[in-house]
Design an enzyme around this catalytic site. Structure first.
Site, short mmCIF file in Angstrom:
data_model
loop_
_atom_site.label_atom_id
_atom_site.label_comp_id
_atom_site.label_asym_id
_atom_site.label_seq_id
_atom_site.Cartn_x
_atom_site.Cartn_y
_atom_site.Cartn_z
N ASP A 17 -5.71 14.25 0.61
CA ASP A 17 -5.37 15.57 0.10
C ASP A 17 -5.73 15.71 -1.38
OD1 ASP A 17 -4.35 16.44 2.54
OD2 ASP A 17 -2.33 15.71 2.10
N TYR A 72 -1.99 2.16 2.36
CA TYR A 72 -1.79 3.04 1.21
C TYR A 72 -0.82 2.38 0.23
CZ TYR A 72 -3.87 7.18 3.47
OH TYR A 72 -4.73 8.07 4.06
#
Length: 250
Positions: free
Chosen positions: A55, A115
């Site tokens: 994003d 992540y």
């Protein structure tokens, strides 16, 4: 029909200046600039397909994309990466380029993704846009207690962005751990796949637990509710990094 070859390119990028990875009609994205650089260098239209979709503002220390060339010549020269990097902005870097099979797929073949989410607690010009500045002190042991429970579930609908078109909300998480560092905290999480906004929603929920607003065992009710409104708010994108993508053949 011209012969084609497929290539995997590994890149890293600082996502601050971009509206995420994927090409958009009215915004600058990482994919747009990478496709442009590759098209100039290879002197043909190149369209990449990425391993995922980060994003706006999210960073990647490791990201893979594949693309096909119809006029490939001697692609894998020592100077190739240097030339491609000269066509990319300072905040996007090409790290490796490899030829692969014609059926290899950057997104669907990935077997594991990892992540990190970075939090710091004191103002620092060197962490601005690269970590989330949080004033509140957190109970890390409580956050890790809750994080460990993520490994016991597969349906993470409660952490998924609404109205996403996916076949399943099931993910298999293999690591979820908060680690204290000299600069603050880093949340490490690995899974076979992730839902949109999943990591930022998990971190937002963990922070509520770390502040003492939720008990660690509240994570059970939140996950089992399958309701996004029961989880914590999504944390800022600046602290999120895609750090590792694994494939069976790389």
């Amino acid at each position: 029909m011209a012969d084609t070859k497929r290539f995997f390119i590994e890149i890293s990028y600082k996502g601050t200046n971009y509206h995420g990875w994927q090409v958009q009609p009215n915004a600058i994205t990482v994919q747009e600039l990478l496709d442009k650089a590759l098209s100039i260098f290879f002197r043909q239209k190149v369209e990449t397909l990425g391993c995922g979709r980060t994003d706006t503002g999210v960073h990647a220390t490791q990201f893979f994309a594949h693309f096909d060339l119809t006029d490939f010549g001697s692609v894998l020269k020592d100077s190739t990466l240097q030339s491609i990097n000269s066509l990319l902005p300072f905040d996007i870097s090409a790290k490796s380029l490899t030829e692969t099979s014609a059926t290899a797929h950057a997104r669907f073949d990935a077997s594991l993704r990892s992540y990190e989410y970075h939090i710091h607690f004191e103002k620092s010009p060197f962490l601005h846009e690269l970590s989330w500045l949080l004033r509140d002190k957190l109970i890390v042991s409580a956050m890790n207690q809750a994080a460990s429970e993520l490994l016991n579930y597969t349906d993470f609908s409660c952490f998924s962005k609404s109205n996403t078109q996916v076949f399943t909300n099931n993910c298999k998480i293999s690591r979820a751990e908060w680690v204290e560092t000299a600069q603050g905290l880093i949340f490490h999480i690995s899974a076979d796949r992730f839902l949109r906004n999943m990591v930022r929603a998990i971190v937002g929920t963990m922070v509520e637990i770390g502040k003492g607003k939720l008990a660690p065992d509240a994570i059970h009710q939140i996950i089992e509710s399958k309701n996004r409104s029961n989880a914590g708010a999504s944390v800022p994108s600046c602290g999120l990094y895609l750090t590792n993508v694994k494939y069976p053949y790389i």
